[in-house]
Scaffold this motif. Sequence first.
Motif, PDB file in Angstrom:
ATOM      1  N   MET A  47      39.190  29.477  29.953  1.00 47.07           N
ATOM      2  CA  MET A  47      39.222  30.187  31.232  1.00 47.07           C
ATOM      3  C   MET A  47      39.280  29.218  32.405  1.00 47.07           C
ATOM      4  SD  MET A  47      35.298  31.558  31.351  1.00 47.07           S
ATOM      5  CE  MET A  47      35.470  31.941  33.074  1.00 47.07           C
ATOM      6  N   LYS A  48      40.191  28.253  32.333  1.00 43.70           N
ATOM      7  CA  LYS A  48      40.332  27.270  33.388  1.00 43.70           C
ATOM      8  C   LYS A  48      41.059  27.867  34.591  1.00 43.70           C
ATOM      9  CE  LYS A  48      40.879  23.865  29.691  1.00 43.70           C
ATOM     10  NZ  LYS A  48      41.810  22.931  29.036  1.00 43.70           N
ATOM     11  N   ASN A  49      40.791  27.295  35.763  1.00 41.68           N
ATOM     12  CA  ASN A  49      41.485  27.683  36.993  1.00 41.68           C
ATOM     13  C   ASN A  49      41.325  29.174  37.293  1.00 41.68           C
ATOM     14  OD1 ASN A  49      42.384  25.006  37.090  1.00 41.68           O
ATOM     15  ND2 ASN A  49      44.201  25.497  35.884  1.00 41.68           N
ATOM     16  N   TYR A  50      40.095  29.544  37.561  1.00 40.77           N
ATOM     17  CA  TYR A  50      39.729  30.956  37.665  1.00 40.77           C
ATOM     18  C   TYR A  50      38.585  31.092  38.652  1.00 40.77           C
ATOM     19  CZ  TYR A  50      37.727  35.385  35.873  1.00 40.77           C
ATOM     20  OH  TYR A  50      37.211  36.644  35.731  1.00 40.77           O
ATOM     21  N   VAL A  51      38.635  32.104  39.519  1.00 38.40           N
ATOM     22  CA  VAL A  51      37.546  32.376  40.441  1.00 38.40           C
ATOM     23  C   VAL A  51      37.233  33.867  40.377  1.00 38.40           C
ATOM     24  CG1 VAL A  51      39.098  32.710  42.417  1.00 38.40           C
ATOM     25  CG2 VAL A  51      36.697  32.112  42.809  1.00 38.40           C
ATOM     26  N   VAL A  52      35.947  34.226  40.462  1.00 35.48           N
ATOM     27  CA  VAL A  52      35.546  35.624  40.328  1.00 35.48           C
ATOM     28  C   VAL A  52      34.380  35.933  41.264  1.00 35.48           C
ATOM     29  CG1 VAL A  52      33.981  35.050  38.421  1.00 35.48           C
ATOM     30  CG2 VAL A  52      34.786  37.409  38.687  1.00 35.48           C
ATOM     31  N   THR A  53      34.364  37.136  41.800  1.00 38.26           N
ATOM     32  CA  THR A  53      33.238  37.632  42.597  1.00 38.26           C
ATOM     33  C   THR A  53      32.828  38.996  42.073  1.00 38.26           C
ATOM     34  OG1 THR A  53      34.751  38.625  44.229  1.00 38.26           O
ATOM     35  CG2 THR A  53      33.946  36.398  44.673  1.00 38.26           C
ATOM     36  N   GLU A  54      31.534  39.158  41.823  1.00 36.12           N
ATOM     37  CA  GLU A  54      30.980  40.436  41.359  1.00 36.12           C
ATOM     38  C   GLU A  54      30.175  41.046  42.498  1.00 36.12           C
ATOM     39  OE1 GLU A  54      31.210  41.804  38.310  1.00 36.12           O
ATOM     40  OE2 GLU A  54      31.850  40.186  36.957  1.00 36.12           O
ATOM     41  N   TRP A  55      30.527  42.256  42.898  1.00 29.50           N
ATOM     42  CA  TRP A  55      29.820  42.909  43.987  1.00 29.50           C
ATOM     43  C   TRP A  55      28.458  43.410  43.517  1.00 29.50           C
ATOM     44  CZ3 TRP A  55      33.912  46.302  47.011  1.00 29.50           C
ATOM     45  CH2 TRP A  55      34.945  45.452  47.424  1.00 29.50           C
ATOM     46  N   GLY A  56      27.472  43.411  44.424  1.00 32.55           N
ATOM     47  CA  GLY A  56      26.150  43.904  44.074  1.00 32.55           C
ATOM     48  C   GLY A  56      25.155  43.656  45.178  1.00 32.55           C
ATOM     49  N   ASN A  57      23.870  43.810  44.847  1.00 35.78           N
ATOM     50  CA  ASN A  57      22.810  43.605  45.818  1.00 35.78           C
ATOM     51  C   ASN A  57      22.611  42.118  46.096  1.00 35.78           C
ATOM     52  OD1 ASN A  57      22.200  46.391  45.859  1.00 35.78           O
ATOM     53  ND2 ASN A  57      20.972  46.160  44.003  1.00 35.78           N
ATOM     54  N   GLY A  77      29.009  35.296  41.406  1.00 33.01           N
ATOM     55  CA  GLY A  77      30.379  34.840  41.306  1.00 33.01           C
ATOM     56  C   GLY A  77      30.478  33.341  41.231  1.00 33.01           C
ATOM     57  N   GLY A  78      31.689  32.839  40.952  1.00 32.22           N
ATOM     58  CA  GLY A  78      31.874  31.410  40.853  1.00 32.22           C
ATOM     59  C   GLY A  78      33.306  31.052  40.524  1.00 32.22           C
ATOM     60  N   PHE A  79      33.524  29.776  40.169  1.00 36.43           N
ATOM     61  CA  PHE A  79      34.874  29.334  39.832  1.00 36.43           C
ATOM     62  C   PHE A  79      34.819  28.387  38.639  1.00 36.43           C
ATOM     63  CE2 PHE A  79      33.387  25.719  42.273  1.00 36.43           C
ATOM     64  CZ  PHE A  79      34.019  24.626  41.684  1.00 36.43           C
ATOM     65  N   PHE A  80      35.984  28.264  37.948  1.00 38.46           N
ATOM     66  CA  PHE A  80      36.132  27.380  36.805  1.00 38.46           C
ATOM     67  C   PHE A  80      37.449  26.622  36.974  1.00 38.46           C
ATOM     68  CE2 PHE A  80      33.616  31.022  35.653  1.00 38.46           C
ATOM     69  CZ  PHE A  80      32.533  30.470  34.994  1.00 38.46           C
ATOM     70  N   ARG A  81      37.439  25.348  36.622  1.00 39.11           N
ATOM     71  CA  ARG A  81      38.572  24.489  36.919  1.00 39.11           C
ATOM     72  C   ARG A  81      38.806  23.520  35.765  1.00 39.11           C
ATOM     73  NH1 ARG A  81      42.399  24.340  41.298  1.00 39.11           N
ATOM     74  NH2 ARG A  81      43.305  22.262  41.295  1.00 39.11           N
ATOM     75  N   GLU A  82      40.068  23.182  35.518  1.00 38.75           N
ATOM     76  CA  GLU A  82      40.377  22.183  34.506  1.00 38.75           C
ATOM     77  C   GLU A  82      40.487  20.809  35.143  1.00 38.75           C
ATOM     78  OE1 GLU A  82      44.160  22.489  32.615  1.00 38.75           O
ATOM     79  OE2 GLU A  82      45.145  23.297  34.395  1.00 38.75           O
ATOM     80  N   ALA A  83      40.173  19.773  34.343  1.00 39.95           N
ATOM     81  CA  ALA A  83      40.275  18.388  34.788  1.00 39.95           C
ATOM     82  C   ALA A  83      40.748  17.564  33.599  1.00 39.95           C
ATOM     83  CB  ALA A  83      38.939  17.886  35.305  1.00 39.95           C
ATOM     84  N   GLY A 118      32.774  24.138  35.857  1.00 42.34           N
ATOM     85  CA  GLY A 118      32.626  25.351  36.648  1.00 42.34           C
ATOM     86  C   GLY A 118      31.291  25.419  37.351  1.00 42.34           C
ATOM     87  N   LEU A 119      31.248  26.226  38.364  1.00 44.70           N
ATOM     88  CA  LEU A 119      30.030  26.484  39.133  1.00 44.70           C
ATOM     89  C   LEU A 119      29.922  27.986  39.342  1.00 44.70           C
ATOM     90  CD1 LEU A 119      28.713  24.618  42.242  1.00 44.70           C
ATOM     91  CD2 LEU A 119      29.022  27.094  42.349  1.00 44.70           C
ATOM     92  N   TYR A 120      28.756  28.546  39.031  1.00 46.04           N
ATOM     93  CA  TYR A 120      28.547  29.990  39.132  1.00 46.04           C
ATOM     94  C   TYR A 120      27.239  30.249  39.867  1.00 46.04           C
ATOM     95  CZ  TYR A 120      29.324  34.828  37.734  1.00 46.04           C
ATOM     96  OH  TYR A 120      29.580  36.185  37.737  1.00 46.04           O
ATOM     97  N   MET A 121      27.264  31.181  40.827  1.00 49.02           N
ATOM     98  CA  MET A 121      26.102  31.457  41.673  1.00 49.02           C
ATOM     99  C   MET A 121      25.600  32.886  41.487  1.00 49.02           C
ATOM    100  SD  MET A 121      27.625  29.586  45.088  1.00 49.02           S
ATOM    101  CE  MET A 121      29.285  30.165  44.711  1.00 49.02           C
ATOM    102  N   GLY A 122      24.292  33.038  41.401  1.00 50.31           N
ATOM    103  CA  GLY A 122      23.679  34.358  41.390  1.00 50.31           C
ATOM    104  C   GLY A 122      23.526  35.003  40.038  1.00 50.31           C
ATOM    105  N   SER A 123      23.864  34.324  38.945  1.00 51.03           N
ATOM    106  CA  SER A 123      23.753  34.934  37.623  1.00 51.03           C
ATOM    107  C   SER A 123      22.297  35.159  37.246  1.00 51.03           C
ATOM    108  CB  SER A 123      24.410  34.040  36.572  1.00 51.03           C
ATOM    109  OG  SER A 123      24.089  34.477  35.265  1.00 51.03           O
TER     110      SER A 123
END
Length: 396
Positions: free
Chosen positions: A55-65, A80-86, A92-97
């Motif tokens: 799941m490289k090169n991907y960004v996602v946002t999940e709506w919620g409280n 939400g967060g993003f994932f990247r290939e190198a 990747g970095l993901y916030m709020g999980s």
Amino acid sequence: MKKQIVLATAATLLTSSAWATKARMSALGQDTDRGSHHISDSRNVFRNAANINSMKNYVVTEWGNSAATVPSNTAPNAEGGFFREAGAFAYGLYMGSDVSDQNRHATTTGYANAGGATGTHGNTGFQDRSNDLDLFFGGDMGVEWGARVHYASGSSESATAGIAKKEQSTLALGLGVVAGDLNAYVNYMINDEMKNDGTATTGVKWEDDGSMNLGVGYNWMDFTFFADYDKKGGEYSAGGTALKDTTEQTELTIGAGYTKEVSSTSRMFTDVSFVKLDAEDKDGAAPASKVELSRTKLPVTVGFEADATSWLTLRGSISQNVFLNSEKSKSGTAKEVKSTIDNTTNVNAGATLNFGKLKVDGMIGTGGTNGTATATDAGTLSLDRLMTQVAVHYWF
């Protein structure tokens, strides 16, 4: 040539819709936290960190409280967060999980205590967990591997004399591998504690007691066989010479999933699993009032997904416990109570709007409450139990 172009276009649609969000997992009757054992989805990276390589090169946002409330299917938290290939690696970095958040407030009455009076196992004055952060890193060297580090920390202190200083800290680690048709993973809570120190609450503390999740899976033709073990637990101390209250839940899942390509633009998903859940809740000051809970289930889920047009994907599912659907509970010295788990039929539906590389997922349906032993595995189509989830994701 035209036929090949049509098949290539259909394959592109199939691939794009196969990587989605919590909304897709809910609509297909899967785990919204760690994803599916047998359906390809970006959410699976929280179960097996090695899936980051897919799941490289991907960004996602999940709506919620945005508030630090206890999350549920009916009231999810924003994340939400993003994932990247190198090169040969991915990060990747993901916030709020809240995946590693087994006991966010630690104010529940225990996993086995369905509203009884055994013990509070927490303090409303604790510092809530919030601003959770997940860091991912993985690579493919013949065998795909991945790691996830989950971190959260917070504190507060009032200027008023005698008011408690509140602190919270969390550190969790996830490791996984994918070797051909075989995959294995482990997610372990290294540290998770909340405490108050003040004139009236010195030594009040909640501490996680080795929560973990581990499992294996194997793909064979259109089938996936899997086994998963999940343990949650914690200890609460009211400070001083008070004895600790403890609560623990273990859940073993063994099952199989099947994916059927009905056509180039539609597929069906079926899974069946044996689930054995045991929970125990002890009050240190009153050991005779121990609460125990045991559940045995055989949930069956049937779902479908179809690309109705180039810009619209529809999906839905129905699930129910069949044959095995029992519960046993015991509180203190009272006689053991045996019963059938009521209302286990859940129906969900969802859709994805495709705008090129940008996707918008939505889901609506009935739902449970994240599968804890204190919740009823039930779903009725009423306003107080109606689930709605929306997410936006983009491939770049």
